[in-house]
Design a protein around this motif. Structure first.
Motif, PDB file in Angstrom:
ATOM      1  N   LEU A   9      96.116 -30.779  42.708  1.00  0.00           N
ATOM      2  CA  LEU A   9      96.487 -29.760  41.732  1.00  0.00           C
ATOM      3  C   LEU A   9      97.923 -29.275  41.843  1.00  0.00           C
ATOM      4  O   LEU A   9      98.643 -29.248  40.830  1.00  0.00           O
ATOM      5  CB  LEU A   9      95.511 -28.576  41.843  1.00  0.00           C
ATOM      6  CG  LEU A   9      95.803 -27.354  40.969  1.00  0.00           C
ATOM      7  CD1 LEU A   9      95.605 -27.719  39.503  1.00  0.00           C
ATOM      8  CD2 LEU A   9      94.915 -26.190  41.360  1.00  0.00           C
ATOM      9  N   PRO A  10      98.417 -28.866  43.027  1.00  0.00           N
ATOM     10  CA  PRO A  10      99.791 -28.354  43.090  1.00  0.00           C
ATOM     11  C   PRO A  10     100.848 -29.349  42.640  1.00  0.00           C
ATOM     12  O   PRO A  10     101.925 -28.954  42.178  1.00  0.00           O
ATOM     13  CB  PRO A  10      99.964 -27.991  44.580  1.00  0.00           C
ATOM     14  CG  PRO A  10      98.586 -27.786  45.084  1.00  0.00           C
ATOM     15  CD  PRO A  10      97.742 -28.773  44.331  1.00  0.00           C
ATOM     16  N   LEU A  11     100.569 -30.644  42.777  1.00  0.00           N
ATOM     17  CA  LEU A  11     101.562 -31.652  42.388  1.00  0.00           C
ATOM     18  C   LEU A  11     101.831 -31.642  40.895  1.00  0.00           C
ATOM     19  O   LEU A  11     102.888 -32.109  40.450  1.00  0.00           O
ATOM     20  CB  LEU A  11     101.089 -33.050  42.828  1.00  0.00           C
ATOM     21  CG  LEU A  11     100.936 -33.258  44.343  1.00  0.00           C
ATOM     22  CD1 LEU A  11     100.434 -34.661  44.632  1.00  0.00           C
ATOM     23  CD2 LEU A  11     102.258 -33.020  45.052  1.00  0.00           C
ATOM     24  N   THR A  12     100.885 -31.131  40.104  1.00  0.00           N
ATOM     25  CA  THR A  12     101.110 -31.074  38.652  1.00  0.00           C
ATOM     26  C   THR A  12     102.252 -30.132  38.301  1.00  0.00           C
ATOM     27  O   THR A  12     102.778 -30.186  37.190  1.00  0.00           O
ATOM     28  CB  THR A  12      99.844 -30.619  37.922  1.00  0.00           C
ATOM     29  OG1 THR A  12      99.491 -29.294  38.361  1.00  0.00           O
ATOM     30  CG2 THR A  12      98.685 -31.560  38.205  1.00  0.00           C
ATOM     31  N   LEU A  13     102.661 -29.260  39.234  1.00  0.00           N
ATOM     32  CA  LEU A  13     103.783 -28.368  38.981  1.00  0.00           C
ATOM     33  C   LEU A  13     105.070 -29.135  38.719  1.00  0.00           C
ATOM     34  O   LEU A  13     105.983 -28.635  38.071  1.00  0.00           O
ATOM     35  CB  LEU A  13     103.987 -27.423  40.177  1.00  0.00           C
ATOM     36  CG  LEU A  13     102.911 -26.358  40.397  1.00  0.00           C
ATOM     37  CD1 LEU A  13     103.086 -25.734  41.771  1.00  0.00           C
ATOM     38  CD2 LEU A  13     102.969 -25.310  39.310  1.00  0.00           C
ATOM     39  N   THR A 146     112.176 -29.714  47.238  1.00  0.00           N
ATOM     40  CA  THR A 146     112.605 -28.318  47.172  1.00  0.00           C
ATOM     41  C   THR A 146     112.069 -27.651  45.905  1.00  0.00           C
ATOM     42  O   THR A 146     111.678 -26.482  45.925  1.00  0.00           O
ATOM     43  CB  THR A 146     114.133 -28.199  47.206  1.00  0.00           C
ATOM     44  OG1 THR A 146     114.704 -28.874  46.076  1.00  0.00           O
ATOM     45  CG2 THR A 146     114.698 -28.819  48.475  1.00  0.00           C
ATOM     46  N   LEU A 147     112.053 -28.399  44.806  1.00  0.00           N
ATOM     47  CA  LEU A 147     111.506 -27.871  43.557  1.00  0.00           C
ATOM     48  C   LEU A 147     110.011 -27.595  43.694  1.00  0.00           C
ATOM     49  O   LEU A 147     109.506 -26.561  43.227  1.00  0.00           O
ATOM     50  CB  LEU A 147     111.758 -28.868  42.426  1.00  0.00           C
ATOM     51  CG  LEU A 147     111.195 -28.507  41.044  1.00  0.00           C
ATOM     52  CD1 LEU A 147     111.810 -27.215  40.536  1.00  0.00           C
ATOM     53  CD2 LEU A 147     111.446 -29.649  40.060  1.00  0.00           C
ATOM     54  N   LEU A 151     108.186 -23.927  43.100  1.00  0.00           N
ATOM     55  CA  LEU A 151     107.191 -23.739  42.050  1.00  0.00           C
ATOM     56  C   LEU A 151     105.825 -23.384  42.625  1.00  0.00           C
ATOM     57  O   LEU A 151     105.057 -22.636  42.006  1.00  0.00           O
ATOM     58  CB  LEU A 151     107.099 -24.996  41.185  1.00  0.00           C
ATOM     59  CG  LEU A 151     108.342 -25.329  40.361  1.00  0.00           C
ATOM     60  CD1 LEU A 151     108.110 -26.581  39.524  1.00  0.00           C
ATOM     61  CD2 LEU A 151     108.730 -24.157  39.458  1.00  0.00           C
ATOM     62  N   LEU A 152     105.503 -23.895  43.807  1.00  0.00           N
ATOM     63  CA  LEU A 152     104.238 -23.544  44.447  1.00  0.00           C
ATOM     64  C   LEU A 152     104.241 -22.066  44.846  1.00  0.00           C
ATOM     65  O   LEU A 152     103.248 -21.353  44.666  1.00  0.00           O
ATOM     66  CB  LEU A 152     104.002 -24.429  45.665  1.00  0.00           C
ATOM     67  CG  LEU A 152     102.655 -24.260  46.383  1.00  0.00           C
ATOM     68  CD1 LEU A 152     101.488 -24.490  45.420  1.00  0.00           C
ATOM     69  CD2 LEU A 152     102.563 -25.217  47.565  1.00  0.00           C
ATOM     70  N   GLY A 153     105.362 -21.599  45.384  1.00  0.00           N
ATOM     71  CA  GLY A 153     105.477 -20.184  45.712  1.00  0.00           C
ATOM     72  C   GLY A 153     105.390 -19.314  44.468  1.00  0.00           C
ATOM     73  O   GLY A 153     104.748 -18.254  44.475  1.00  0.00           O
ATOM     74  N   PHE A 154     106.026 -19.761  43.390  1.00  0.00           N
ATOM     75  CA  PHE A 154     105.969 -19.040  42.114  1.00  0.00           C
ATOM     76  C   PHE A 154     104.524 -18.964  41.606  1.00  0.00           C
ATOM     77  O   PHE A 154     104.075 -17.915  41.102  1.00  0.00           O
ATOM     78  CB  PHE A 154     106.859 -19.761  41.097  1.00  0.00           C
ATOM     79  CG  PHE A 154     106.855 -19.156  39.724  1.00  0.00           C
ATOM     80  CD1 PHE A 154     107.552 -17.989  39.459  1.00  0.00           C
ATOM     81  CD2 PHE A 154     106.168 -19.770  38.691  1.00  0.00           C
ATOM     82  CE1 PHE A 154     107.550 -17.437  38.178  1.00  0.00           C
ATOM     83  CE2 PHE A 154     106.157 -19.227  37.415  1.00  0.00           C
ATOM     84  CZ  PHE A 154     106.856 -18.052  37.159  1.00  0.00           C
ATOM     85  N   ALA A 155     103.783 -20.055  41.748  1.00  0.00           N
ATOM     86  CA  ALA A 155     102.380 -20.077  41.314  1.00  0.00           C
ATOM     87  C   ALA A 155     101.538 -19.093  42.119  1.00  0.00           C
ATOM     88  O   ALA A 155     100.657 -18.416  41.566  1.00  0.00           O
ATOM     89  CB  ALA A 155     101.812 -21.491  41.438  1.00  0.00           C
ATOM     90  N   ILE A 171     103.378 -13.126  50.824  1.00  0.00           N
ATOM     91  CA  ILE A 171     104.340 -13.531  51.863  1.00  0.00           C
ATOM     92  C   ILE A 171     104.504 -15.049  51.879  1.00  0.00           C
ATOM     93  O   ILE A 171     105.619 -15.570  51.987  1.00  0.00           O
ATOM     94  CB  ILE A 171     103.883 -13.007  53.238  1.00  0.00           C
ATOM     95  CG1 ILE A 171     103.945 -11.478  53.271  1.00  0.00           C
ATOM     96  CG2 ILE A 171     104.740 -13.602  54.352  1.00  0.00           C
ATOM     97  CD1 ILE A 171     103.361 -10.859  54.527  1.00  0.00           C
ATOM     98  N   LEU A 172     103.384 -15.772  51.744  1.00  0.00           N
ATOM     99  CA  LEU A 172     103.458 -17.229  51.705  1.00  0.00           C
ATOM    100  C   LEU A 172     104.257 -17.695  50.488  1.00  0.00           C
ATOM    101  O   LEU A 172     105.070 -18.624  50.591  1.00  0.00           O
ATOM    102  CB  LEU A 172     102.045 -17.826  51.659  1.00  0.00           C
ATOM    103  CG  LEU A 172     101.949 -19.352  51.548  1.00  0.00           C
ATOM    104  CD1 LEU A 172     102.654 -20.027  52.730  1.00  0.00           C
ATOM    105  CD2 LEU A 172     100.493 -19.802  51.465  1.00  0.00           C
ATOM    106  N   GLY A 173     104.047 -17.040  49.349  1.00  0.00           N
ATOM    107  CA  GLY A 173     104.805 -17.392  48.148  1.00  0.00           C
ATOM    108  C   GLY A 173     106.293 -17.198  48.352  1.00  0.00           C
ATOM    109  O   GLY A 173     107.106 -18.054  47.959  1.00  0.00           O
TER     110      GLY A 173
END
Length: 360
Positions: A9-13, A146-147, A151-155, A171-173
Motif C-alpha cells: 500500500l505505501p508504495l502507491t504514494l 527520499t520522496l 509522502l509516507l510521513g505526510f500520509a 512523531i513518526l510522521g
C-alpha cells in the motif's frame, strides 16, 4: 494476502510521481553538426522547462581541450528557458560545450554536452550528427526513496487528522518527512558539489538557493510546526484542528509546486492545484488505512465503517486527479502503451483495482 497488500500500500504514494520529466534541451546554437567559418560569440541552449540560474551552467572547452577562461553563464531575463554562455576565439578546431541544469519546475538535474567545429570540412566532426550530443538525467533511486519517506510521513499526518490523533504516529510522521527532506538536500548538494568541484556544504548551499531546495526546507519547517501544534494543542480544540488542516494544505501545495504539472504549458497553476488535491487524496487513502492497521490491529472489523467512506472517496478523488496529471503528459491516447507515463497509469490502475478487490 491482506498482509501483502498492506505492505504494498505505501508504495502507491510514488505513483504517478515516479514517471520522470526533466529540463531537456530543445535546441542548440550552434547545433552539434554545424561547421562554422568563424567562432561564435556565444552558445545558447533552450530547455523544455524553466532553468534555475544559480545552479545551472554551460562550460566551453576550446580545440585544445582546455576550459576557457572568463566564462559567464547567464539566463536570459525575459526567457527563463534560454541559457547562454560566451565563447572565446581559439581558432579553428572542435569546441565542446558541457552543461548541467536544475529544473525550476520539478527540481530534476540534467547534464549533457555537444560539439561543433570551426574551419573547413576536413576539420569537422565526422560520423552521425546525433552522436555529437550527450544527455544524462540524474533522477535516481535515492531521490525516489527520499520522496517515499516524505509522502509516507505526510500520509501518517493525514491519518491522524482524519481518524485519531496519536502522538506516536505524529512523531513518526515528522521523522519520516524530516529524513526524506534532509536526505534529499544532501543528495542534491552532493551532486552539485561534485559537478562544481566544491565541498558538500557548498553544494547544499547552492541547492538551497534554488526553488526546489528552498521548498524542501520550507516543508521540513512546516512539518515541525505541524508536530508542535498537534502535540501541544488540546484534543477537540476546533481552532487547533483548523491550523493543522491549513498546514497539511500548505505541505501538499508546496510539494505540488515542485512537480511535472508545474512544468506543463497547459494551465500550469490549475495543474499544480490538481496535483495538490491528488497528494491530499492519496495521503487520506493511505494514511487512514495505515492508521487503522497500526492503532487497531485486532479490531479492524469493528471500526471499518468509520474509515471505509473516507478511503473510498479518497481513492476516487485520487484516481480522477491522477488521471488528469498523467493526461497532461500523455497528450495522445496512443502514448498510453508506449510511454513511461502511460505505463505508470496502467500500473496504478491495476494496483488500485487490486486494493478495491481486497476492500482496503
Amino acid at each position: 494476502m491482506r498482509t501483502f497488500f498492506l505492505i504494498l500500500l505505501p508504495l502507491t504514494l510514488l505513483f504517478p510521481l515516479l514517471a520522470q520529466a526533466h529540463a531537456t534541451p530543445l535546441s542548440y546554437i550552434p547545433s552539434g553538426e554545424t561547421i562554422l567559418l568563424s567562432v561564435p560569440k556565444e552558445v545558447e541552449i533552450r530547455f523544455s522547462e524553466r532553468v534555475e540560474p544559480g545552479a545551472s551552467s554551460i562550460t566551453v572547452f576550446g580545440p585544445g581541450g582546455e576550459k576557457q577562461k572568463n566564462q559567464n553563464t547567464y539566463l536570459v531575463p525575459t526567457d527563463p528557458y534560454l541559457l547562454k554562455q560566451n565563447v572565446s576565439d581559439e581558432g579553428n578546431g572542435t569546441y565542446t560545450a558541457s552543461w548541467h541544469v536544475i529544473s525550476k519546475d520539478d527540481g530534476h538535474y540534467t547534464t549533457g554536452a555537444f560539439l561543433w567545429t570551426v574551419g573547413t570540412s576536413t576539420a569537422a566532426i565526422s560520423g552521425n550528427p546525433t552522436a555529437h550530443f550527450e544527455i544524462s538525467h540524474s533522477s535516481s533511486v535515492t531521490e525516489a526513496g527520499t520522496l517515499f519517506l516524505e509522502l509516507l510521513g505526510f500520509a501518517l499526518f493525514m491519518g491522524c487528522l482524519l481518524l485519531q490523533k496519536d502522538r506516536r504516529l505524529i512523531i513518526l510522521g515528522f521523522i519520516l518527512i524530516g529524513a526524506g527532506n534532509i536526505f534529499y538536500l544532501i543528495s542534491k548538494g552532493s551532486t552539485l558539489g561534485t559537478d562544481h568541484a566544491v565541498p558538500l556544504s557548498h553544494g547544499i548551499i547552492l541547492f538551497l538557493a534554488t526553488t526546489t531546495g528552498r521548498f524542501a526546507l520550507y516543508r521540513l519547517l512546516a512539518a515541525l510546526f505541524f508536530t508542535g501544534v498537534a502535540l501541544l494543542g488540546r484534543d477537540g480544540d476546533q481552532k487547533n484542528s483548523y491550523i493543522l488542516w491549513i498546514i497539511i494544505a500548505v505541505l501538499a501545495l508546496m510539494r505540488a509546486t515542485i512537480s511535472h504539472a508545474a512544468a506543463s504549458h497547459f494551465y500550469p497553476t490549475f495543474g499544480v492545484l490538481v496535483n495538490a488535491l491528488h497528494l491530499l487524496a492519496k495521503g487520506a487513502w493511505v494514511g487512514s488505512i495505515l492508521t487503522v492497521v497500526l492503532l487497531y490491529p485486532g479490531a479492524e472489523a469493528a471500526i471499518r465503517a468509520r474509515y471505509t467512506r473516507i478511503s473510498l472517496q479518497a481513492l476516487l478523488l485520487g484516481g480522477i486527479s491522477g488521471t488528469y496529471i498523467i493526461w497532461l503528459h500523455l497528450k495522445d491516447i496512443k502514448n498510453l502503451f508506449t510511454s513511461e507515463w502511460g505505463a505508470q497509469f496502467l500500473l496504478l490502475l491495476f494496483v488500485s483495482l487490486m486494493f478495491l478487490g481486497v476492500r482496503l
